[in-house]
Write a protein that holds these residues in place. Sequence first.
Motif, PDB file in Angstrom:
ATOM      1  N   TYR A 150       6.568 102.656  87.038  1.00 38.82           N
ATOM      2  CA  TYR A 150       5.474 102.423  86.107  1.00 38.82           C
ATOM      3  C   TYR A 150       5.850 101.490  84.955  1.00 38.82           C
ATOM      4  O   TYR A 150       5.022 101.183  84.104  1.00 38.82           O
ATOM      5  CB  TYR A 150       4.985 103.757  85.520  1.00 38.82           C
ATOM      6  N   ILE A 151       7.103 101.057  84.899  1.00 38.95           N
ATOM      7  CA  ILE A 151       7.550 100.241  83.764  1.00 38.95           C
ATOM      8  C   ILE A 151       7.056  98.807  83.873  1.00 38.95           C
ATOM      9  O   ILE A 151       6.580  98.221  82.902  1.00 38.95           O
ATOM     10  CB  ILE A 151       9.089 100.288  83.664  1.00 38.95           C
ATOM     11  N   ASP A 152       7.169  98.223  85.054  1.00 36.14           N
ATOM     12  CA  ASP A 152       6.789  96.831  85.281  1.00 36.14           C
ATOM     13  C   ASP A 152       5.328  96.783  85.744  1.00 36.14           C
ATOM     14  O   ASP A 152       5.011  97.273  86.823  1.00 36.14           O
ATOM     15  CB  ASP A 152       7.703  96.227  86.345  1.00 36.14           C
ATOM     16  N   PRO A 153       4.414  96.174  84.959  1.00 35.63           N
ATOM     17  CA  PRO A 153       2.993  96.145  85.364  1.00 35.63           C
ATOM     18  C   PRO A 153       2.762  95.493  86.715  1.00 35.63           C
ATOM     19  O   PRO A 153       1.891  95.929  87.474  1.00 35.63           O
ATOM     20  CB  PRO A 153       2.332  95.351  84.228  1.00 35.63           C
ATOM     21  N   SER A 154       3.539  94.452  87.047  1.00 38.97           N
ATOM     22  CA  SER A 154       3.330  93.790  88.339  1.00 38.97           C
ATOM     23  C   SER A 154       3.755  94.706  89.483  1.00 38.97           C
ATOM     24  O   SER A 154       3.094  94.764  90.525  1.00 38.97           O
ATOM     25  CB  SER A 154       4.102  92.469  88.398  1.00 38.97           C
ATOM     26  N   LEU A 155       4.851  95.450  89.298  1.00 37.78           N
ATOM     27  CA  LEU A 155       5.284  96.411  90.316  1.00 37.78           C
ATOM     28  C   LEU A 155       4.283  97.552  90.430  1.00 37.78           C
ATOM     29  O   LEU A 155       3.976  98.016  91.535  1.00 37.78           O
ATOM     30  CB  LEU A 155       6.670  96.946  89.966  1.00 37.78           C
ATOM     31  N   LEU A 156       3.759  97.976  89.293  1.00 33.31           N
ATOM     32  CA  LEU A 156       2.748  99.032  89.294  1.00 33.31           C
ATOM     33  C   LEU A 156       1.530  98.601  90.103  1.00 33.31           C
ATOM     34  O   LEU A 156       1.006  99.356  90.930  1.00 33.31           O
ATOM     35  CB  LEU A 156       2.345  99.371  87.864  1.00 33.31           C
ATOM     36  N   ALA A 157       1.054  97.371  89.876  1.00 37.29           N
ATOM     37  CA  ALA A 157      -0.109  96.876  90.603  1.00 37.29           C
ATOM     38  C   ALA A 157       0.175  96.803  92.105  1.00 37.29           C
ATOM     39  O   ALA A 157      -0.661  97.181  92.934  1.00 37.29           O
ATOM     40  CB  ALA A 157      -0.503  95.501  90.073  1.00 37.29           C
ATOM     41  N   GLU A 158       1.373  96.322  92.449  1.00 34.83           N
ATOM     42  CA  GLU A 158       1.747  96.222  93.871  1.00 34.83           C
ATOM     43  C   GLU A 158       1.778  97.592  94.528  1.00 34.83           C
ATOM     44  O   GLU A 158       1.270  97.782  95.640  1.00 34.83           O
ATOM     45  CB  GLU A 158       3.121  95.548  93.967  1.00 34.83           C
ATOM     46  N   GLY A 184      -0.660 104.765  81.003  1.00 40.24           N
ATOM     47  CA  GLY A 184      -1.739 105.598  81.504  1.00 40.24           C
ATOM     48  C   GLY A 184      -1.337 106.391  82.731  1.00 40.24           C
ATOM     49  O   GLY A 184      -1.558 107.612  82.807  1.00 40.24           O
ATOM     50  N   VAL A 185      -0.719 105.710  83.705  1.00 41.00           N
ATOM     51  CA  VAL A 185      -0.295 106.397  84.925  1.00 41.00           C
ATOM     52  C   VAL A 185       0.819 107.391  84.630  1.00 41.00           C
ATOM     53  O   VAL A 185       0.825 108.515  85.140  1.00 41.00           O
ATOM     54  CB  VAL A 185       0.155 105.376  85.987  1.00 41.00           C
ATOM     55  N   GLY A 186       1.766 106.980  83.776  1.00 37.18           N
ATOM     56  CA  GLY A 186       2.879 107.865  83.445  1.00 37.18           C
ATOM     57  C   GLY A 186       2.406 109.171  82.833  1.00 37.18           C
ATOM     58  O   GLY A 186       2.922 110.250  83.164  1.00 37.18           O
TER      59      GLY A 186
END
Length: 271
Positions: A150-158, A184-186
């Motif tokens: 959840y730290i990296d927004p691009s990884l989160l989106a992927e 939010g997700v965390g």
Amino acid sequence: MPFTFRKSTIEGLTLRIGYKGSDSSPDAVPLLMLNGIGFNAELMDDLSRAFPGRPVLCPEMPGSGKSPDPVLPYTMQRMARCMVSLMEREFPGRPFAALGFSWGGALAQQIAVSAPRKVERLALVATTSGLPLPIANPEVLRRILDPTEYIDPSLLAENFRALLHEGGASAGLMRRFKTPTPAGVGCQVAALASWSAAPMLPFLRMPVLLAGMAEDAIVPIAHQRALACLIPQAETFEVRTGGHLLPLAVPDRIAPRLAEFLDGKEALVNC
């Protein structure tokens, strides 16, 4: 009719809330719709069309959709109080029905446990009574519970798009998806990881519908069956084919039974 939106601050949390109600009866029981982890309200729009005769509210959790991030982490109990306060503000003195999908189903259980006199009917779709019941796919479980995801927004989106595909999302659903924020997700994951309503579920007295998909790899049908053991008077409804996101991607497969249940009609058959 699609949702109309406005933001509202309830118990210190600012939420974007989807509303429907222009064609509802003044005496209709309001419906609170609670979405999956990190999901925006637009993903529930098609399912909400199954309830045209009643006012519908669909709040986005902090950090999801266009709701701002939470300032501090929250518990399921606090969010349940927030939802009850929202419904009391919008519909003073009136009971309401709650329909919770996935993470939203866990929150709906907490609302029913915390404010049983406010919840007239409870529909729980593809949800859980809390950990440690497993997710069918270990890789899905690892991604959901690993904070580094959840730290990296691009990884989160992927990762979210991969989960949507695994859950059976349609192309239309993917286009409406808005990536949540890491905070939010965390917060949603942390709230669920430290929660269970299981000890209180045998005391629920409102009508409860437990709906699940037999091919769900994210929240297996075993979760609904466990809930059926905990809620003695609950009615079960199993869709024999389809993944976790079937209620949102192909709502016609499940929406008629949900509408019948919320209108007080008893079970027919599984589909």
